[in-house]
Design an enzyme around this catalytic site. Structure first.
Site, PDB file in Angstrom:
ATOM      1  N   ASP A   1       0.871  -1.164   0.000  1.00  0.00           N
ATOM      2  CA  ASP A   1       0.000   0.000   0.000  1.00  0.00           C
ATOM      3  C   ASP A   1       0.925   1.235   0.000  1.00  0.00           C
ATOM      4  O   ASP A   1       2.143   1.108   0.188  1.00  0.00           O
ATOM      5  CB  ASP A   1      -0.901  -0.033   1.239  1.00  0.00           C
ATOM      6  CG  ASP A   1      -1.755   1.201   1.373  1.00  0.00           C
ATOM      7  OD1 ASP A   1      -2.361   1.620   0.378  1.00  0.00           O
ATOM      8  OD2 ASP A   1      -1.807   1.772   2.482  1.00  0.00           O
TER       9      ASP A   1
ATOM     10  N   ASP B   1      -0.244   5.163   1.081  1.00  0.00           N
ATOM     11  CA  ASP B   1      -0.517   6.081   2.188  1.00  0.00           C
ATOM     12  C   ASP B   1      -0.442   5.371   3.535  1.00  0.00           C
ATOM     13  O   ASP B   1      -1.089   4.337   3.745  1.00  0.00           O
ATOM     14  CB  ASP B   1      -1.912   6.691   2.047  1.00  0.00           C
ATOM     15  CG  ASP B   1      -1.980   7.752   0.955  1.00  0.00           C
ATOM     16  OD1 ASP B   1      -0.924   8.191   0.483  1.00  0.00           O
ATOM     17  OD2 ASP B   1      -3.104   8.132   0.568  1.00  0.00           O
TER      18      ASP B   1
ATOM     19  N   ASP C   1      -3.449  12.832   0.835  1.00  0.00           N
ATOM     20  CA  ASP C   1      -4.506  13.840   0.695  1.00  0.00           C
ATOM     21  C   ASP C   1      -4.410  14.892   1.800  1.00  0.00           C
ATOM     22  O   ASP C   1      -4.643  16.081   1.566  1.00  0.00           O
ATOM     23  CB  ASP C   1      -5.889  13.179   0.747  1.00  0.00           C
ATOM     24  CG  ASP C   1      -6.260  12.518  -0.568  1.00  0.00           C
ATOM     25  OD1 ASP C   1      -5.588  12.791  -1.580  1.00  0.00           O
ATOM     26  OD2 ASP C   1      -7.215  11.727  -0.588  1.00  0.00           O
TER      27      ASP C   1
ATOM     28  N   ASP D   1      -5.000   3.177  -3.184  1.00  0.00           N
ATOM     29  CA  ASP D   1      -6.164   3.992  -3.522  1.00  0.00           C
ATOM     30  C   ASP D   1      -5.804   5.472  -3.574  1.00  0.00           C
ATOM     31  O   ASP D   1      -6.680   6.329  -3.522  1.00  0.00           O
ATOM     32  CB  ASP D   1      -7.283   3.751  -2.501  1.00  0.00           C
ATOM     33  CG  ASP D   1      -8.645   4.193  -3.008  1.00  0.00           C
ATOM     34  OD1 ASP D   1      -8.800   4.363  -4.228  1.00  0.00           O
ATOM     35  OD2 ASP D   1      -9.558   4.387  -2.179  1.00  0.00           O
TER      36      ASP D   1
ATOM     37  N   ASP E   1      -1.909  -1.126   5.879  1.00  0.00           N
ATOM     38  CA  ASP E   1      -2.309  -0.525   7.159  1.00  0.00           C
ATOM     39  C   ASP E   1      -3.804  -0.300   7.265  1.00  0.00           C
ATOM     40  O   ASP E   1      -4.356  -0.262   8.362  1.00  0.00           O
ATOM     41  CB  ASP E   1      -1.605   0.824   7.361  1.00  0.00           C
ATOM     42  CG  ASP E   1      -2.182   1.904   6.453  1.00  0.00           C
ATOM     43  OD1 ASP E   1      -3.018   2.691   6.916  1.00  0.00           O
ATOM     44  OD2 ASP E   1      -1.816   1.936   5.268  1.00  0.00           O
TER      45      ASP E   1
END
Length: 258
Positions: A22, A24, A33, A113, A194
């Site tokens: 992943d 972030d 973001d 994502d 996470d």
């Protein structure tokens, strides 16, 4: 759909292990973001935008944030600078150094994502983009007015995942494609994550595989609940991690096993 292959990835296709990351709060230390939002004049979102969030529609919300940033005059240059300055999680650069020194054992992929611009920018600036064979994330591009536009990665039928991305679907498709290309599957698959959307792909893993769940983050808590449930079990081994060094310790043991 944004699946970015690395043209500079020239390692022979005989790696025994696949490692999926992943982005972030796994590779980097915070949500990208949130970093972008701090570029706004008030360093926060207005109430009307915050209240527009719909449960399970974070991708839609992120697109609204980026559009609002453009309206407020946030430039591409300021976004690039902010993303490049995001620190990695503790020990992650040590982990990448280890994986680079064992490239013939490990194939690396990002499944996130976030979006193409944030991920590519950070990996290139940090000097580790060449380690990753592919990046699966939401497409993004700058439009004529200089705003970063976000698009969904794909559509799917999984009832557990946000409508723009099912990481289990991505993982299953990637494993099938790579086995066809290589003529053999991976001996082991490792997944490093996470968040709650990192739980679904663990259902595609077997008892020989390992899930690295960041300790005390949503993925870790949800997997613990599943382990304690009589109706939902994960087949893969779960190893909580706090720093990248925890992951290195486990991978070193796997490499030594022949």
């Amino acid at each position: 759909m944004a699946s970015l292959s690395n043209p500079n990835h020239t390692v022979p296709q005989d790696q025994r292990f696949l490692v999926l990351f992943d982005f972030d709060e796994t590779i980097i230390s915070e949500n990208s973001d949130d970093v972008a939002v701090r570029l706004l004049p008030d360093q926060q979102l207005p109430a009307w935008l915050i209240n527009s969030y719909r449960e399970g529609q974070y991708h839609e919300f992120s697109a609204k944030i980026l559009a609002y940033m453009a309206d407020q005059g946030v430039t591409k240059e300021s976004i690039q600078s902010a993303v490049e300055k995001i620190p990695p999680n503790p020990g992650l650069l040590d982990l990448f150094h280890y994986l680079q020194s064992h490239q013939h054992d490990f194939e690396l992929v990002v499944v996130s994502d976030a979006n193409t611009y944030f991920i590519e920018t950070w990996l290139e600036h940090t000097g580790v983009r060449h380690l990753f064979r592919s990046i699966f994330t939401n497409p993004s591009y700058f439009d004529a007015r200089g705003g970063l536009v976000l698009r969904p990665f794909h559509s799917h039928s999984c009832p557990r995942c946000p409508e723009n991305m099912c990481k289990q679907a991505i993982l299953r498709e990637y494993l099938a494609a790579r086995e066809q290309e290589r003529g053999v599957g991976f001996q082991r698959v490792f997944y490093v994550g996470d968040g709650s959307n990192d739980v679904c792909p663990t259902q595609a893993l077997g008892p020989q595989d390992t899930v690295f769940a960041r300790r005390d983050y949503p993925m870790h808590r949800l997997l613990l609940e599943m382990q304690q449930s009589q109706s939902a079990k994960i087949k893969a081994n779960m190893v909580p991690w706090v720093t990248g060094d925890d992951i290195v310790d486990c991978l070193e043991k796997m490499v030594k096993e022949r």
